[in-house]
Design a protein around this motif. Structure first.
Motif, PDB file in Angstrom:
ATOM      1  N   LYS A  53       0.834  -1.208   0.000  1.00  0.00           N
ATOM      2  CA  LYS A  53       0.000   0.000   0.000  1.00  0.00           C
ATOM      3  C   LYS A  53       0.870   1.260   0.000  1.00  0.00           C
ATOM      4  CE  LYS A  53      -3.805  -2.447   0.774  1.00  0.00           C
ATOM      5  NZ  LYS A  53      -3.016  -3.705   0.547  1.00  0.00           N
ATOM      6  N   HIS A  54       2.167   1.089   0.298  1.00  0.00           N
ATOM      7  CA  HIS A  54       3.047   2.246   0.481  1.00  0.00           C
ATOM      8  C   HIS A  54       3.437   2.845  -0.865  1.00  0.00           C
ATOM      9  CE1 HIS A  54       6.442   4.750   1.667  1.00  0.00           C
ATOM     10  NE2 HIS A  54       5.954   4.701   2.902  1.00  0.00           N
ATOM     11  N   PRO A  55       3.522   4.194  -0.953  1.00  0.00           N
ATOM     12  CA  PRO A  55       3.942   4.835  -2.211  1.00  0.00           C
ATOM     13  C   PRO A  55       5.236   4.252  -2.781  1.00  0.00           C
ATOM     14  CG  PRO A  55       3.166   6.486  -0.669  1.00  0.00           C
ATOM     15  CD  PRO A  55       3.171   5.182   0.076  1.00  0.00           C
ATOM     16  N   GLN A  56       6.105   3.725  -1.901  1.00  0.00           N
ATOM     17  CA  GLN A  56       7.367   3.142  -2.413  1.00  0.00           C
ATOM     18  C   GLN A  56       7.055   1.958  -3.328  1.00  0.00           C
ATOM     19  OE1 GLN A  56       9.947   0.598   0.006  1.00  0.00           O
ATOM     20  NE2 GLN A  56      11.652   1.987  -0.401  1.00  0.00           N
ATOM     21  N   TYR A  57       6.074   1.130  -2.943  1.00  0.00           N
ATOM     22  CA  TYR A  57       5.745  -0.036  -3.762  1.00  0.00           C
ATOM     23  C   TYR A  57       5.021   0.397  -5.038  1.00  0.00           C
ATOM     24  CZ  TYR A  57       4.434  -4.778  -5.061  1.00  0.00           C
ATOM     25  OH  TYR A  57       4.305  -5.967  -5.742  1.00  0.00           O
ATOM     26  N   LEU A  58       4.150   1.403  -4.923  1.00  0.00           N
ATOM     27  CA  LEU A  58       3.418   1.888  -6.100  1.00  0.00           C
ATOM     28  C   LEU A  58       4.405   2.478  -7.112  1.00  0.00           C
ATOM     29  CD1 LEU A  58       0.425   3.593  -4.217  1.00  0.00           C
ATOM     30  CD2 LEU A  58       0.643   1.218  -5.051  1.00  0.00           C
ATOM     31  N   ALA A  59       5.433   3.154  -6.619  1.00  0.00           N
ATOM     32  CA  ALA A  59       6.452   3.721  -7.517  1.00  0.00           C
ATOM     33  C   ALA A  59       7.320   2.622  -8.122  1.00  0.00           C
ATOM     34  CB  ALA A  59       7.310   4.718  -6.742  1.00  0.00           C
ATOM     35  N   LEU A  60       7.528   1.542  -7.366  1.00  0.00           N
ATOM     36  CA  LEU A  60       8.289   0.412  -7.911  1.00  0.00           C
ATOM     37  C   LEU A  60       7.526  -0.201  -9.081  1.00  0.00           C
ATOM     38  CD1 LEU A  60      10.597  -1.636  -7.822  1.00  0.00           C
ATOM     39  CD2 LEU A  60       9.362  -2.850  -6.008  1.00  0.00           C
ATOM     40  N   LEU A  61       6.190  -0.294  -8.954  1.00  0.00           N
ATOM     41  CA  LEU A  61       5.372  -0.820 -10.054  1.00  0.00           C
ATOM     42  C   LEU A  61       5.446   0.121 -11.251  1.00  0.00           C
ATOM     43  CD1 LEU A  61       2.215  -2.110  -8.120  1.00  0.00           C
ATOM     44  CD2 LEU A  61       4.225  -3.410  -8.901  1.00  0.00           C
ATOM     45  N   LYS A  62       5.529   1.420 -10.980  1.00  0.00           N
ATOM     46  CA  LYS A  62       5.659   2.417 -12.061  1.00  0.00           C
ATOM     47  C   LYS A  62       6.993   2.196 -12.776  1.00  0.00           C
ATOM     48  CE  LYS A  62       3.947   6.216 -12.863  1.00  0.00           C
ATOM     49  NZ  LYS A  62       3.002   6.543 -13.975  1.00  0.00           N
ATOM     50  N   MET A  63       8.041   1.965 -12.006  1.00  0.00           N
ATOM     51  CA  MET A  63       9.371   1.745 -12.605  1.00  0.00           C
ATOM     52  C   MET A  63       9.359   0.476 -13.445  1.00  0.00           C
ATOM     53  SD  MET A  63      13.066   1.567 -10.772  1.00  0.00           S
ATOM     54  CE  MET A  63      14.524   1.269 -11.775  1.00  0.00           C
ATOM     55  N   LYS A  64       8.699  -0.567 -12.935  1.00  0.00           N
ATOM     56  CA  LYS A  64       8.572  -1.840 -13.677  1.00  0.00           C
ATOM     57  C   LYS A  64       7.936  -1.569 -15.039  1.00  0.00           C
ATOM     58  CE  LYS A  64       5.314  -5.793 -13.290  1.00  0.00           C
ATOM     59  NZ  LYS A  64       5.955  -6.839 -14.028  1.00  0.00           N
ATOM     60  N   GLU A  65       6.845  -0.814 -15.009  1.00  0.00           N
ATOM     61  CA  GLU A  65       6.089  -0.511 -16.237  1.00  0.00           C
ATOM     62  C   GLU A  65       6.989   0.206 -17.254  1.00  0.00           C
ATOM     63  OE1 GLU A  65       2.725   2.795 -17.163  1.00  0.00           O
ATOM     64  OE2 GLU A  65       2.610   1.807 -15.183  1.00  0.00           O
ATOM     65  N   ILE A  66       7.727   1.221 -16.768  1.00  0.00           N
ATOM     66  CA  ILE A  66       8.563   2.018 -17.683  1.00  0.00           C
ATOM     67  C   ILE A  66       9.676   1.148 -18.274  1.00  0.00           C
ATOM     68  CG2 ILE A  66      10.163   3.978 -17.831  1.00  0.00           C
ATOM     69  CD1 ILE A  66       8.619   5.212 -15.420  1.00  0.00           C
ATOM     70  N   VAL A  67      10.367   0.397 -17.411  1.00  0.00           N
ATOM     71  CA  VAL A  67      11.520  -0.395 -17.879  1.00  0.00           C
ATOM     72  C   VAL A  67      11.079  -1.491 -18.847  1.00  0.00           C
ATOM     73  CG1 VAL A  67      13.349  -1.990 -17.171  1.00  0.00           C
ATOM     74  CG2 VAL A  67      12.911   0.084 -15.832  1.00  0.00           C
ATOM     75  N   GLU A  68       9.984  -2.189 -18.515  1.00  0.00           N
ATOM     76  CA  GLU A  68       9.549  -3.285 -19.390  1.00  0.00           C
ATOM     77  C   GLU A  68       9.147  -2.751 -20.760  1.00  0.00           C
ATOM     78  OE1 GLU A  68       8.155  -6.532 -16.016  1.00  0.00           O
ATOM     79  OE2 GLU A  68       6.670  -5.699 -17.412  1.00  0.00           O
ATOM     80  N   LYS A  69       8.537  -1.565 -20.751  1.00  0.00           N
ATOM     81  CA  LYS A  69       8.115  -0.956 -22.027  1.00  0.00           C
ATOM     82  C   LYS A  69       9.331  -0.475 -22.798  1.00  0.00           C
ATOM     83  CE  LYS A  69       4.827   2.545 -23.720  1.00  0.00           C
ATOM     84  NZ  LYS A  69       5.802   3.572 -24.162  1.00  0.00           N
ATOM     85  N   GLU A  70      10.169   0.295 -22.134  1.00  0.00           N
ATOM     86  CA  GLU A  70      11.314   0.915 -22.826  1.00  0.00           C
ATOM     87  C   GLU A  70      12.344  -0.117 -23.296  1.00  0.00           C
ATOM     88  OE1 GLU A  70       9.921   4.787 -22.404  1.00  0.00           O
ATOM     89  OE2 GLU A  70      12.015   4.447 -23.008  1.00  0.00           O
TER      90      GLU A  70
END
Ligand code: KDG
Length: 349
Positions: A53-70
């Motif tokens: 639930k922590h913003p740190q985990y939500l941002a980690l999911l955001k990073m996952k999304e960017i890296v997998e796409k890029e």
């Protein structure tokens, strides 16, 4: 003879057709963006101590999304929260061994590998989040500290925000330094934190994050200190009565990658990893600041007794903890301390 040659030719032709058939049936994994993923995606196992639930985990999911796409899926993430892969020290050691690829601890436990990182855990160093941003995201000294990590088998991709740490406990409302007396406080694994709380008269004990809730529930510790978002999202209010807005340390996170994975990455992939960590970091800071504001009201509404600590009381606490910092000046490096203090001053203007 002719028959033998013909049957040999037929057999060879059959084998090559079968082999060609196998090649074409290979499963093509596709990335979230639907593009055909390269054959062997390399996996980043990313573990954190905080929950999902922590913003740190939500941002980690955001990073996952960017890296997998890029990277068009040449790099994929497996994300683990709530200390599923172990505590901060254990996960950093796993990065050194290459048995895990990413973790995002606070700077305090990183100091066990690179002592200079304790400079950011000097009590009452940063007057505000804005000043912290300027120092962590723009100063040379903050970059120099990240550049000390490869020697320890880790790469520092970016600074994220844990936030200003506040005290909670079950014994009494803490408004001034004298109220810390004999409070059994859990700290992160960091000598400067331990020394600072001893100087305030408390009885500090280092403990892995995953053990804190139970420690408070069973009374083995009286309290702990973390930013409001963590206190609320980890439900510490269920086992803690008092919260004091001490803001005694501004805690940065550092996105750490195993040097082994970094060295096996192409320059393009390395660039994408750094850019994604920085982009997700901006997203994380925005989320965690909104969270820290909102959740203080929710904690009051949930029945926690909140003590707003005055600037005068914080100044008194700073005066008491400063000598503890002196004790660590050599370990942290006087040069590093001076550079960071100069950067804080410049950013405060
Ligand atoms: O995910 C990060 C946590 O492991 C830890 O750094 C949180 O601030 C923290 C603490 O108090 O351990």
């Amino acid at each position: 003879m002719r028959k033998k040659l013909l049957s040999l030719f037929l057999v060879l032709a059959l084998v090559s057709v079968v082999l060609a058939g196998c090649g074409s049936s290979e499963t093509t994994t596709t990335t979230d963006s639907g593009k055909e993923a390269p054959k062997e995606a390399r996996i980043i196992r990313a573990g954190i101590g905080l929950n999902d639930k922590h913003p740190q985990y939500l941002a980690l999911l955001k990073m996952k999304e960017i890296v997998e796409k890029e990277t068009n899926g040449s790099i994929k993430f497996e994300t683990y929260h709530s200390s599923q892969l172990g505590d901060d020290r254990g996960m950093m050691e796993a990065l050194q061994l290459g048995t895990q690829e990413m973790t995002i601890p606070s700077t305090a436990p990183i100091a066990n590998f690179v002592p200079e990182f304790s400079v950011f855990d000097i009590p009452f160093l940063f007057p505000s989040e804005e000043v912290a941003d300027k120092v962590l995201l723009e100063s040379d000294v903050a970059k120099e500290l990240l550049d000390k990590l490869p020697a320890q088998g880790m790469i520092g991709l970016a600074y994220w925000e844990n936030g200003f740490r506040d005290l909670t406990n079950n014994k009494r409302a803490v408004a001034t330094a004298k109220d810390f007396k004999d409070l059994k406080i859990r700290t992160m694994e960091n000598q400067l934190h331990l020394e600072a709380f001893r100087a305030l008269g408390a009885n500090p004990t280092p403990m892995a994050f995953a053990e804190v809730f139970t420690g408070m529930q069973q009374g083995t510790i009286d309290g702990q200190e973390n930013p409001v978002a963590t206190i609320y999202l980890q439900k510490f209010n269920e086992v803690q009565k008092y919260l004091s807005t001490t803001h005694h340390v501004y805690s940065p996170f550092v996105v750490l990658l195993s040097k082994k994975f970094w060295d096996e990455s192409t320059p393009e992939e390395q660039q994408i990893l750094v850019k994604a960590a920085q982009e997700a970091g901006d997203y994380e800071r925005q989320l965690v600041r909104e969270a820290n504001q909102k959740y203080l009201e929710d904690l009051k509404a949930a029945g926690m007794v909140v003590t707003e600590v005055t600037p005068e009381a914080r100044a008194e606490m700073k005066a008491i903890t400063d000598p503890a910092v002196e004790k660590f000046a050599d370990k942290i490096g006087k040069d590093t301390i001076e550079k960071v203090k100069a950067a804080v001053e410049a950013a405060s203007k």
